[in-house]
Design a protein around this motif. Structure first.
Motif, PDB file in Angstrom:
ATOM      1  N   ARG A  65      62.542   0.476  57.262  1.00  0.00           N
ATOM      2  CA  ARG A  65      62.902   1.110  58.627  1.00  0.00           C
ATOM      3  C   ARG A  65      64.022   0.277  59.386  1.00  0.00           C
ATOM      4  NH1 ARG A  65      56.777   2.626  60.032  1.00  0.00           N
ATOM      5  NH2 ARG A  65      56.677   5.019  59.051  1.00  0.00           N
ATOM      6  N   ILE A 104      60.133   9.094  49.980  1.00  0.00           N
ATOM      7  CA  ILE A 104      59.111   9.922  49.256  1.00  0.00           C
ATOM      8  C   ILE A 104      58.117   8.824  48.633  1.00  0.00           C
ATOM      9  CG2 ILE A 104      58.686  11.630  47.498  1.00  0.00           C
ATOM     10  CD1 ILE A 104      61.486  12.486  47.693  1.00  0.00           C
ATOM     11  N   ARG A 110      57.397  11.376  53.334  1.00  0.00           N
ATOM     12  CA  ARG A 110      56.931  12.633  52.491  1.00  0.00           C
ATOM     13  C   ARG A 110      55.931  12.297  51.528  1.00  0.00           C
ATOM     14  NH1 ARG A 110      60.697  16.645  49.893  1.00  0.00           N
ATOM     15  NH2 ARG A 110      62.377  14.978  49.802  1.00  0.00           N
ATOM     16  N   SER A 115      67.194   9.030  48.307  1.00  0.00           N
ATOM     17  CA  SER A 115      65.880   9.245  48.264  1.00  0.00           C
ATOM     18  C   SER A 115      65.099   8.140  47.938  1.00  0.00           C
ATOM     19  CB  SER A 115      65.678  10.512  47.467  1.00  0.00           C
ATOM     20  OG  SER A 115      66.308  11.673  48.095  1.00  0.00           O
ATOM     21  N   TYR A 124      68.699   7.937  54.531  1.00  0.00           N
ATOM     22  CA  TYR A 124      67.778   7.648  53.489  1.00  0.00           C
ATOM     23  C   TYR A 124      66.527   8.593  53.931  1.00  0.00           C
ATOM     24  CZ  TYR A 124      64.861   4.938  56.544  1.00  0.00           C
ATOM     25  OH  TYR A 124      63.996   4.358  57.665  1.00  0.00           O
ATOM     26  N   GLU A 125      65.826   8.886  53.002  1.00  0.00           N
ATOM     27  CA  GLU A 125      64.537   9.560  53.136  1.00  0.00           C
ATOM     28  C   GLU A 125      63.430   8.693  52.255  1.00  0.00           C
ATOM     29  OE1 GLU A 125      64.083  13.352  51.683  1.00  0.00           O
ATOM     30  OE2 GLU A 125      64.792  12.814  49.566  1.00  0.00           O
ATOM     31  N   LEU A 128      72.886  11.359  51.236  1.00  0.00           N
ATOM     32  CA  LEU A 128      71.626  10.766  51.447  1.00  0.00           C
ATOM     33  C   LEU A 128      70.804  10.043  50.063  1.00  0.00           C
ATOM     34  CD1 LEU A 128      68.847  10.970  53.377  1.00  0.00           C
ATOM     35  CD2 LEU A 128      68.293  13.155  51.942  1.00  0.00           C
ATOM     36  N   ASP A 173      58.139   9.818  58.928  1.00  0.00           N
ATOM     37  CA  ASP A 173      59.547   9.574  58.230  1.00  0.00           C
ATOM     38  C   ASP A 173      59.165   9.416  56.742  1.00  0.00           C
ATOM     39  OD1 ASP A 173      58.417   7.093  58.580  1.00  0.00           O
ATOM     40  OD2 ASP A 173      60.071   6.139  58.573  1.00  0.00           O
TER      41      ASP A 173
END
Length: 240
Positions: free
Chosen positions: A24, A34, A55, A4, A31-32, A2, A53
């Protein structure tokens, strides 16, 4: 595996929306996102708060680039951390190719792409007038070619990929740089001092509008850079 993606925001909602929409659409590896908002007053934090999606870390005031990056990295779950300015436009294969450049060797401490507004060693002389042009150019440019990777003495912080273990080893960004200016140079220098190399993925292009947060928030970019240079000089004893 993953990654970030740490996205700092301070107003400039339209840029942030564009940036996240392209993440996206064009990111083909896990992936994430933040988002660290530094006290926006234009609805940016409210918009981010309802994105499923994203944080959000919402600061009531502008804590600066370095502190915001450190906040985001502290919350990261990924094996890799990617700092990304919100005035960027990512495109085809951008992250998978940056990861390839970084992961090729444990000696590579950080990797960054080529761009239109960036430090000279990462610069591509191109003028693009629309998102359509950006994606057309990027799709042709972003073709895997390790022969185009190169080692440099500094990487621009607008889009920089590191392993999370390396980030922790270095202690993240130096928050004494405050609003923004030279902390990426400082981080690059500390990576080199740790015996790691800095790599430009010459086969990967990320569009960068450049300084839009400074402009939108009436922050004097030249004074910020001058102050950053003074801090660097006091810390390391030479002018970068």
């Amino acid at each position: 595996m993953l990654t970030s993606i740490i996205l700092l925001t301070l107003n400039n909602l339209a840029c942030t929306v564009r940036c996240i929409q392209n993440i996206r659409k064009y990111t083909n590896v896990p992936y994430e996102i933040i988002a660290v908002d530094n006290g926006s007053t234009d609805g940016t934090a409210s918009w981010l708060a309802v994105q499923p999606d994203v944080r959000l870390i919402a600061n009531p005031v502008n804590r600066g680039f370095a502190a915001g990056c450190n906040q985001g990295a502290e919350a990261a779950a990924g094996e890799f951390i990617l700092l990304l300015n919100n005035d960027t436009v990512v495109s085809s294969r951008w992250l998978s190719q940056l990861l390839a450049a970084l992961r090729e060797s444990e000696q590579v401490g950080a990797a960054g792409p080529k761009s239109n507004r960036v430090l000279p060693m990462q610069h591509v002389a191109v003028t693009l007038h629309s998102e359509e042009e950006i994606h057309r150019f990027s799709d042709a440019f972003n073709r895997s070619a390790p022969s185009k990777w190169s080692e440099v003495s500094c990487l621009s912080g607008f889009c920089i990929l590191v392993r999370r273990k390396t980030w922790k080893q270095l202690g993240g960004m130096d928050e004494s740089y405050r609003i923004g200016g030279m902390e990426d140079v400082d981080f690059s220098y500390r990576l080199l001092k740790a015996g790691l190399s800095l790599r430009v993925a010459g086969d990967t292009f990320v569009y960068h509008e450049g300084s839009s947060s400074f402009t939108a928030n009436a922050i004097d970019i030249w004074e910020a850079a001058a102050e950053g240079r003074r801090i660097f000089l006091r810390k390391w004893g030479f002018n970068p």
